[in-house]
Design a protein around this motif. Structure first.
Motif, short mmCIF file in Angstrom:
data_model
loop_
_atom_site.label_atom_id
_atom_site.label_comp_id
_atom_site.label_asym_id
_atom_site.label_seq_id
_atom_site.Cartn_x
_atom_site.Cartn_y
_atom_site.Cartn_z
N VAL A 7 0.72 -1.28 0.12
CA VAL A 7 -0.09 0.10 0.13
C VAL A 7 1.00 1.23 0.00
O VAL A 7 0.68 2.06 -0.73
CB VAL A 7 -0.99 -0.04 1.27
CG1 VAL A 7 -1.56 1.18 1.39
CG2 VAL A 7 -2.00 -1.08 0.94
N LEU A 11 0.98 4.00 -2.99
CA LEU A 11 0.85 5.56 -2.45
C LEU A 11 2.21 6.54 -3.14
O LEU A 11 1.74 7.49 -3.67
CB LEU A 11 0.58 5.86 -1.11
CG LEU A 11 -0.69 5.27 -0.51
CD1 LEU A 11 -0.62 5.39 1.15
CD2 LEU A 11 -1.69 6.05 -1.30
N GLU A 101 -6.00 10.60 -4.55
CA GLU A 101 -7.47 10.26 -5.04
C GLU A 101 -7.69 9.48 -6.41
O GLU A 101 -8.44 8.90 -6.68
CB GLU A 101 -8.37 11.00 -4.68
CG GLU A 101 -8.56 11.10 -2.94
CD GLU A 101 -9.65 12.29 -2.47
OE1 GLU A 101 -10.38 12.73 -3.49
OE2 GLU A 101 -9.89 12.47 -1.47
N LEU A 107 -6.55 1.31 -5.83
CA LEU A 107 -5.09 1.59 -5.72
C LEU A 107 -4.43 0.03 -6.16
O LEU A 107 -5.18 -1.06 -5.79
CB LEU A 107 -4.80 1.50 -4.10
CG LEU A 107 -3.22 2.12 -3.95
CD1 LEU A 107 -2.92 3.49 -4.62
CD2 LEU A 107 -3.10 2.05 -2.74
N ALA A 116 -6.48 -1.97 -2.91
CA ALA A 116 -7.24 -1.22 -1.98
C ALA A 116 -8.40 -0.75 -2.99
O ALA A 116 -8.14 -0.30 -4.04
CB ALA A 116 -6.40 -0.18 -1.56
N VAL A 119 -8.69 5.26 -2.06
CA VAL A 119 -7.65 6.15 -1.20
C VAL A 119 -8.56 7.35 -1.12
O VAL A 119 -9.26 7.90 -2.08
CB VAL A 119 -6.39 6.43 -2.12
CG1 VAL A 119 -5.62 7.46 -1.22
CG2 VAL A 119 -5.77 5.07 -2.14
N GLU A 145 -6.31 8.16 3.80
CA GLU A 145 -7.19 6.77 4.39
C GLU A 145 -7.16 5.70 3.18
O GLU A 145 -7.43 6.24 2.07
CB GLU A 145 -8.75 7.14 4.91
CG GLU A 145 -8.83 8.00 6.20
CD GLU A 145 -10.13 8.23 6.46
OE1 GLU A 145 -11.11 7.99 5.61
OE2 GLU A 145 -10.31 8.82 7.55
N VAL A 146 -6.89 4.53 3.42
CA VAL A 146 -6.91 3.53 2.46
C VAL A 146 -7.64 2.32 3.00
O VAL A 146 -7.53 1.93 4.14
CB VAL A 146 -5.32 3.11 2.23
CG1 VAL A 146 -5.54 1.83 1.27
CG2 VAL A 146 -4.62 4.17 1.68
N ARG A 147 -8.48 1.78 2.12
CA ARG A 147 -9.26 0.55 2.37
C ARG A 147 -8.47 -0.35 1.73
O ARG A 147 -8.94 -0.85 0.61
CB ARG A 147 -10.92 0.76 1.98
CG ARG A 147 -11.62 -0.56 2.24
CD ARG A 147 -11.91 -0.84 3.69
NE ARG A 147 -12.54 0.33 4.14
CZ ARG A 147 -12.78 0.27 5.60
NH1 ARG A 147 -12.82 -0.52 6.55
NH2 ARG A 147 -13.46 1.50 6.00
N ALA A 148 -7.85 -1.11 2.45
CA ALA A 148 -6.94 -2.21 1.71
C ALA A 148 -7.65 -3.54 1.68
O ALA A 148 -8.67 -3.76 2.31
CB ALA A 148 -5.58 -2.66 2.62
#
Length: 149
Positions: A7, A11, A101, A107, A116, A119, A145-148
């Motif tokens: 992750v 990024l 974003e 991601l 992810a 983001v 914030e990242v939702r993996a």
């Protein structure tokens, strides 16, 4: 499950799109501005803003929170503020928000595999004069914030 390293690297690749900005995957001791640095969690964080929320089951992934710090030279205040403003703007080629974003695209890792769902950059935590390793800079800190998956 995506790793923290995967992750973070993804990024960094998104931030590499910003012209002239040196991007480091971690906080460095002697950064050469303009530089962006990522850290997992929020410096001085708390249980309400964990780096990785292992207990969350929302949408089946683990939320990760990073702090992004961008530093610019404080040698000339007016130039520093102008340069920092370009990173703070929500749109434009130097916008941190626009780069991270990326039109709400998932991601992906280096191989193109989704790591992810999303983001988002919900907040600029601070912008202004700051010190790093004893040296003066102008800078900003964003919550990422990242939702993996």
């Amino acid at each position: 499950m995506a790793t923290v390293t995967a992750v973070r690297e993804a990024l960094v690749r998104r931030l590499d799109r910003i012209p002239g900005l040196v991007v480091r995957p971690t906080f460095g001791l002697q950064p050469a501005p303009p530089v962006a640095m990522l850290v997992l969690g929020v410096p001085g964080g708390s249980a309400s803003t964990p780096g990785v929320d292992y207990g969350s089951t929302f949408r089946g992934g683990n939320p990760m929170i990073f702090t992004l710090r961008v530093l610019v030279s404080a040698a000339h205040e007016e130039s520093a503020v102008h340069q920092l403003d370009a990173y703070i703007d929500p749109v434009g080629e130097r916008s941190v928000v626009a780069a991270l974003e990326a039109d709400s695209e998932p991601l992906v890792d280096e191989g193109g595999v989704m790591i992810a769902d999303f983001v988002q950059v919900p907040a600029l935590l601070f912008a202004g004069p700051m010190e790093w390793s004893g040296a003066p800079y102008f800078g900003g800190e964003w919550l990422v914030e990242v939702r993996a998956t």
